[in-house]
Design a protein around this motif. Structure first.
Motif, short mmCIF file in Angstrom:
data_model
loop_
_atom_site.label_atom_id
_atom_site.label_comp_id
_atom_site.label_asym_id
_atom_site.label_seq_id
_atom_site.Cartn_x
_atom_site.Cartn_y
_atom_site.Cartn_z
N ALA A 31 0.82 -1.20 0.00
CA ALA A 31 0.00 0.00 0.00
C ALA A 31 0.86 1.26 0.00
CB ALA A 31 -0.94 -0.01 1.20
N ALA A 32 1.95 1.23 0.77
CA ALA A 32 2.82 2.40 0.84
C ALA A 32 3.44 2.72 -0.51
CB ALA A 32 3.92 2.16 1.88
N SER A 33 3.65 1.69 -1.34
CA SER A 33 4.25 1.91 -2.66
C SER A 33 3.33 2.65 -3.61
CB SER A 33 4.65 0.57 -3.28
OG SER A 33 3.52 -0.16 -3.73
N THR A 34 2.04 2.79 -3.24
CA THR A 34 1.08 3.49 -4.10
C THR A 34 0.80 4.91 -3.61
OG1 THR A 34 -0.91 2.78 -2.88
CG2 THR A 34 -0.03 1.26 -4.52
N ASP A 35 1.56 5.37 -2.64
CA ASP A 35 1.31 6.69 -2.04
C ASP A 35 1.29 7.79 -3.09
OD1 ASP A 35 0.87 8.36 0.21
OD2 ASP A 35 2.98 8.94 0.20
N ARG A 36 0.43 8.77 -2.90
CA ARG A 36 0.33 9.92 -3.79
C ARG A 36 -0.14 11.12 -2.99
NH1 ARG A 36 -3.91 11.05 -7.88
NH2 ARG A 36 -3.58 13.05 -6.86
N PRO A 37 0.01 12.35 -3.52
CA PRO A 37 -0.46 13.53 -2.78
C PRO A 37 -1.93 13.41 -2.42
CG PRO A 37 0.91 14.21 -4.61
CD PRO A 37 0.71 12.74 -4.77
N GLY A 38 -2.25 13.69 -1.18
CA GLY A 38 -3.61 13.61 -0.67
C GLY A 38 -3.81 12.51 0.34
N VAL A 39 -2.95 11.47 0.31
CA VAL A 39 -3.09 10.37 1.25
C VAL A 39 -2.75 10.84 2.65
CG1 VAL A 39 -2.23 8.10 1.91
CG2 VAL A 39 -2.62 8.62 -0.50
N ASP A 51 -7.06 13.85 1.51
CA ASP A 51 -7.17 15.31 1.52
C ASP A 51 -7.21 15.82 0.08
OD1 ASP A 51 -6.86 18.04 1.73
OD2 ASP A 51 -5.28 17.96 3.23
N LEU A 52 -8.40 16.25 -0.37
CA LEU A 52 -8.56 16.72 -1.74
C LEU A 52 -7.76 17.98 -2.01
CD1 LEU A 52 -12.36 16.08 -2.20
CD2 LEU A 52 -10.54 15.01 -3.52
N LYS A 53 -7.65 18.86 -1.03
CA LYS A 53 -6.89 20.09 -1.23
C LYS A 53 -5.41 19.77 -1.45
CE LYS A 53 -8.02 23.81 0.98
NZ LYS A 53 -8.22 24.84 2.04
N ALA A 54 -4.89 18.82 -0.68
CA ALA A 54 -3.49 18.44 -0.85
C ALA A 54 -3.25 17.78 -2.20
CB ALA A 54 -3.06 17.50 0.27
N ALA A 55 -4.31 17.22 -2.78
CA ALA A 55 -4.20 16.60 -4.11
C ALA A 55 -4.30 17.63 -5.22
CB ALA A 55 -5.27 15.54 -4.28
N PHE A 57 -6.97 19.93 -5.77
CA PHE A 57 -8.30 20.29 -6.25
C PHE A 57 -8.83 21.53 -5.54
CE2 PHE A 57 -7.87 15.89 -7.49
CZ PHE A 57 -8.47 15.86 -8.74
N ARG A 58 -9.54 22.37 -6.29
CA ARG A 58 -10.12 23.59 -5.74
C ARG A 58 -11.62 23.46 -5.55
NH1 ARG A 58 -7.01 25.00 -9.94
NH2 ARG A 58 -8.83 25.54 -11.20
N ASP A 59 -12.32 23.00 -6.58
CA ASP A 59 -13.78 22.86 -6.53
C ASP A 59 -14.16 21.51 -7.13
OD1 ASP A 59 -16.48 23.40 -6.24
OD2 ASP A 59 -16.61 24.62 -8.05
N PRO A 60 -13.82 20.42 -6.42
CA PRO A 60 -13.96 19.09 -7.02
C PRO A 60 -15.36 18.51 -6.94
CG PRO A 60 -13.02 18.90 -4.85
CD PRO A 60 -13.17 20.37 -5.10
N VAL A 61 -15.65 17.67 -7.93
CA VAL A 61 -16.81 16.78 -7.90
C VAL A 61 -16.25 15.36 -7.76
CG1 VAL A 61 -18.76 15.87 -9.20
CG2 VAL A 61 -18.18 18.30 -9.36
N PHE A 106 -8.07 7.29 -5.01
CA PHE A 106 -7.77 6.20 -4.08
C PHE A 106 -8.66 5.00 -4.34
CE2 PHE A 106 -10.60 9.14 -1.79
CZ PHE A 106 -11.63 8.30 -1.34
N PHE A 107 -8.20 3.87 -3.81
CA PHE A 107 -8.79 2.57 -4.10
C PHE A 107 -8.90 1.75 -2.82
CE2 PHE A 107 -8.81 -1.82 -5.64
CZ PHE A 107 -9.67 -1.74 -6.73
N LEU A 108 -9.98 0.99 -2.69
CA LEU A 108 -10.15 0.05 -1.60
C LEU A 108 -10.56 -1.29 -2.20
CD1 LEU A 108 -11.69 2.97 -0.61
CD2 LEU A 108 -11.38 1.78 1.56
N ASP A 109 -10.14 -2.38 -1.56
CA ASP A 109 -10.47 -3.70 -2.08
C ASP A 109 -11.18 -4.54 -1.02
OD1 ASP A 109 -8.36 -5.98 -0.95
OD2 ASP A 109 -7.57 -3.95 -0.86
#
Length: 344
Positions: A31-39, A51-55, A57-61, A106-109
């Motif tokens: 899981a750590a190997s898939t880290d990206r901004p926002g986690v 965290d959408l802001k850290a990813a 996004f300003r006005d996300p859907v 992000f993804f969950l299984d």
């Protein structure tokens, strides 16, 4: 609570808590190997945070999708090969997300088995992590369930859940008009739909999955366990820079069942058969199973895993983007007046 009289444990009933906990520990580096901004944080909490802001996004859907791998899992189980079905699981979800113009975040299984086999489960999750890396999507949580009596020995099932986002006003599809071009992106094979029919054809032919494939190098299992392509990089580029007005992920139902989902009700599509890719695998399935052409087109992707609807003036841009992304494809038809998909 009274003193126990028979000494039964949860493990005696078929559920090994220790094995489950050991698997979670083994999964953490994946899981750590898939880290990206926002986690935010790692595995182990009651809920996963993003965290959408850290990813950025300003006005996300938010856009969400869920899917499974279907009876392709039976092939993985019968051959003992579990390293690719996790990629399939991610691809089936994130390829749907990008058709709305959303970037997977992000993804969950969910992994359920009659008896947890840690080595097999670890291979599956390694594939999920690989799929997430291909999609730039973080694996931030999941659930492993041991359900004795519900699944036959050796059987397991998978479900995936992906969440993405797009800035408001950038969602797909956009308005489509008659005359717009259809740019197909080639598949890597059957992907993850139609495997009940695949398995029936192979069984009726009396073939083993280890037999040489008559249509390609390697064994039948090699061809039919090839994972679903993750179209995310190419699809996002088509939406953002390639002028794509709509994207259709070609899954169960084939082109006739999926392309109309992104077209206005009064418009349809004309597919140029001569422009479609050569497909020895699908030709073999049709000939060996005696499957009619129309049924093949409804059951399988038949070589086209994604279709972009593009204005004629942007076709060259779209093809350049596919090449940059390492994808193969071409113009396979056009949007027409009148509902339905027609082949010529």
């Amino acid at each position: 609570m009274t003193a126990p009289t028979n000494g039964l444990t949860y493990a005696d009933a078929g559920v090994d808590i220790d094995a489950g906990e050991a698997l979670v520990e083994a999964i953490k580096p994946l899981a750590a190997s898939t880290d990206r901004p926002g986690v935010m944080g790692g595995l182990g909490g009651f809920g996963a945070l993003f965290d959408l802001k850290a990813a950025g996004f300003r006005d996300p859907v938010l856009v969400a999708a869920t899917d499974g791998v279907g009876t392709k899992l039976k092939l993985a189980i019968e051959t003992g090969r579990f390293d690719t079905v996790g990629i399939d699981l991610v691809a089936m979800c994130v390829n749907d997300l990008v058709c709305q113009g959303a970037e997977p975040l992000f993804f969950l299984d969910y992994y359920a088995a009659g008896k947890l086999e840690p080595a097999a489960a670890a291979q599956v999750v390694a594939g999920i992590a690989e799929g997430c890396r291909r999609a730039n999507c973080a694996l931030i949580g999941g659930e492993t369930a041991e359900l004795p009596g519900l699944y036959a020995p050796g059987d397991f099932d998978l479900a995936g859940f992906a969440v993405g986002a797009a800035e408001r006003g950038t969602l797909l599809p956009r308005p489509v008009a008659s005359g717009d071009a259809l740019v197909g992106v080639w598949s890597s094979g059957v992907h993850s739909n139609g495997y009940s029919l695949v398995r029936r054809i192979v069984a009726d032919a009396g073939l083993d999955w280890g037999a040489d494939a008559p249509f390609a190098e390697g064994a039948l299992a090699d061809a039919f366990l090839a994972p679903t392509r993750v179209y995310v990089p190419a699809a996002l580029a088509l939406a953002r820079r390639g002028g794509a007005l709509a994207l259709a992920h070609i899954t169960g139902g084939g082109v006739p069942g999926n392309l109309p989902r992104v077209l206005p009700r009064d418009l349809g599509a004309e597919i140029d058969v001569a422009a479609l890719p050569e497909t020895p695998l699908f030709d073999w399935l049709a000939a060996t199973g005696g499957v009619a052409e129309d049924e093949m087109r409804r059951a399988f992707n038949c070589g086209v895993g994604l279709i972009a609807v593009v204005p004629p003036a942007r076709v060259a841009d779209a093809l350049d983007i596919l090449a940059e992304a390492g994808e193969q494809g071409g113009v396979i038809g056009r949007v027409t007046e009148g509902a339905g998909v027609r082949y010529r």
